[in-house]
Motif scaffolding. Structure first.
Motif, PDB file in Angstrom:
ATOM      1  N   MET A   1       0.836  -1.169   0.000  1.00  0.00           N
ATOM      2  CA  MET A   1       0.000   0.000   0.000  1.00  0.00           C
ATOM      3  C   MET A   1       0.886   1.239   0.000  1.00  0.00           C
ATOM      4  O   MET A   1       1.764   1.391   0.822  1.00  0.00           O
ATOM      5  CB  MET A   1      -0.866  -0.065   1.234  1.00  0.00           C
ATOM      6  N   THR A   2       0.620   2.080  -0.923  1.00  0.00           N
ATOM      7  CA  THR A   2       1.370   3.324  -1.054  1.00  0.00           C
ATOM      8  C   THR A   2       0.414   4.498  -0.988  1.00  0.00           C
ATOM      9  O   THR A   2      -0.694   4.445  -1.505  1.00  0.00           O
ATOM     10  CB  THR A   2       2.095   3.398  -2.412  1.00  0.00           C
ATOM     11  N   VAL A   3       0.931   5.523  -0.338  1.00  0.00           N
ATOM     12  CA  VAL A   3       0.147   6.761  -0.243  1.00  0.00           C
ATOM     13  C   VAL A   3       0.871   7.791  -1.070  1.00  0.00           C
ATOM     14  O   VAL A   3       2.064   8.029  -0.902  1.00  0.00           O
ATOM     15  CB  VAL A   3       0.024   7.228   1.219  1.00  0.00           C
ATOM     16  N   GLN A   4       0.151   8.373  -1.993  1.00  0.00           N
ATOM     17  CA  GLN A   4       0.740   9.412  -2.823  1.00  0.00           C
ATOM     18  C   GLN A   4       0.096  10.741  -2.465  1.00  0.00           C
ATOM     19  O   GLN A   4      -1.116  10.843  -2.302  1.00  0.00           O
ATOM     20  CB  GLN A   4       0.504   9.112  -4.300  1.00  0.00           C
ATOM     21  N   LEU A   5       0.953  11.730  -2.295  1.00  0.00           N
ATOM     22  CA  LEU A   5       0.475  13.070  -1.976  1.00  0.00           C
ATOM     23  C   LEU A   5       0.909  14.019  -3.070  1.00  0.00           C
ATOM     24  O   LEU A   5       2.049  13.961  -3.536  1.00  0.00           O
ATOM     25  CB  LEU A   5       1.073  13.569  -0.649  1.00  0.00           C
ATOM     26  N   GLU A   6       0.033  14.867  -3.454  1.00  0.00           N
ATOM     27  CA  GLU A   6       0.383  15.941  -4.370  1.00  0.00           C
ATOM     28  C   GLU A   6       1.075  17.026  -3.546  1.00  0.00           C
ATOM     29  O   GLU A   6       0.979  17.071  -2.327  1.00  0.00           O
ATOM     30  CB  GLU A   6      -0.881  16.503  -5.034  1.00  0.00           C
ATOM     31  N   PHE A   7       1.742  17.915  -4.243  1.00  0.00           N
ATOM     32  CA  PHE A   7       2.477  18.974  -3.566  1.00  0.00           C
ATOM     33  C   PHE A   7       1.540  19.860  -2.746  1.00  0.00           C
ATOM     34  O   PHE A   7       1.838  20.208  -1.606  1.00  0.00           O
ATOM     35  CB  PHE A   7       3.266  19.805  -4.590  1.00  0.00           C
ATOM     36  N   TYR A   8       0.409  20.246  -3.276  1.00  0.00           N
ATOM     37  CA  TYR A   8      -0.525  21.126  -2.556  1.00  0.00           C
ATOM     38  C   TYR A   8      -1.111  20.407  -1.344  1.00  0.00           C
ATOM     39  O   TYR A   8      -1.402  21.025  -0.317  1.00  0.00           O
ATOM     40  CB  TYR A   8      -1.627  21.651  -3.488  1.00  0.00           C
ATOM     41  N   GLN A   9      -1.261  19.070  -1.408  1.00  0.00           N
ATOM     42  CA  GLN A   9      -1.744  18.319  -0.250  1.00  0.00           C
ATOM     43  C   GLN A   9      -0.671  18.287   0.854  1.00  0.00           C
ATOM     44  O   GLN A   9      -0.972  18.412   2.034  1.00  0.00           O
ATOM     45  CB  GLN A   9      -2.118  16.889  -0.653  1.00  0.00           C
ATOM     46  N   PHE A  10       0.569  18.121   0.405  1.00  0.00           N
ATOM     47  CA  PHE A  10       1.688  18.126   1.349  1.00  0.00           C
ATOM     48  C   PHE A  10       1.790  19.471   2.058  1.00  0.00           C
ATOM     49  O   PHE A  10       1.965  19.537   3.274  1.00  0.00           O
ATOM     50  CB  PHE A  10       2.994  17.779   0.620  1.00  0.00           C
ATOM     51  N   ILE A  11       1.669  20.548   1.291  1.00  0.00           N
ATOM     52  CA  ILE A  11       1.710  21.907   1.869  1.00  0.00           C
ATOM     53  C   ILE A  11       0.540  22.084   2.826  1.00  0.00           C
ATOM     54  O   ILE A  11       0.689  22.644   3.917  1.00  0.00           O
ATOM     55  CB  ILE A  11       1.685  22.980   0.745  1.00  0.00           C
ATOM     56  N   GLY A  12      -0.617  21.611   2.487  1.00  0.00           N
ATOM     57  CA  GLY A  12      -1.794  21.707   3.360  1.00  0.00           C
ATOM     58  C   GLY A  12      -1.589  20.963   4.672  1.00  0.00           C
ATOM     59  O   GLY A  12      -1.957  21.440   5.747  1.00  0.00           O
TER      60      GLY A  12
END
Length: 103
Positions: A1-12
């Motif tokens: 299981m991998t979790v991928q975060l977009e940059f804006y989600q990471f910043i949030g």
């Protein structure tokens, strides 16, 4: 299981995390400030009570010589009164004896 975060989600997530840390720190500091204020008010009250006690003690020290008579002073004063009364008794006795001799 991998979790991928977009940059804006990471910043949030970072903004939310730092917001939580900031809020918790602010709450902690405000509670510390309240405790310090309580302690300072207790210390201030104790200091005022101590000053009042010191004033009462100083007043007692000032009033003590006026209200208190030492035993030696009382005995000396009583001895003087008794000596004067003895002298008066002798004078009265002498006056009575002179009155009896002349009468």
């Amino acid at each position: 299981m991998t979790v991928q975060l977009e940059f804006y989600q990471f910043i949030g997530l970072l903004v939310a995390f730092f917001g939580f840390v900031f809020g918790a720190g602010k709450l902690l500091l405000s509670q510390i400030g309240q405790r310090l204020d309580e302690r300072f008010s207790i210390v201030e009250k104790a200091t005022n009570d101590l000053r009042d006690l010191e004033k009462q003690f100083m007043q007692l020290k000032a009033d003590l010589p006026v209200d208190y008579v030492r035993r030696e002073d009382y005995v000396r004063g009583q001895s003087i009164l008794e000596a004067k009364m003895d002298g008066l008794a002798i004078k009265l006795e002498n006056a009575q004896l002179r009155g009896l001799n002349h009468g």
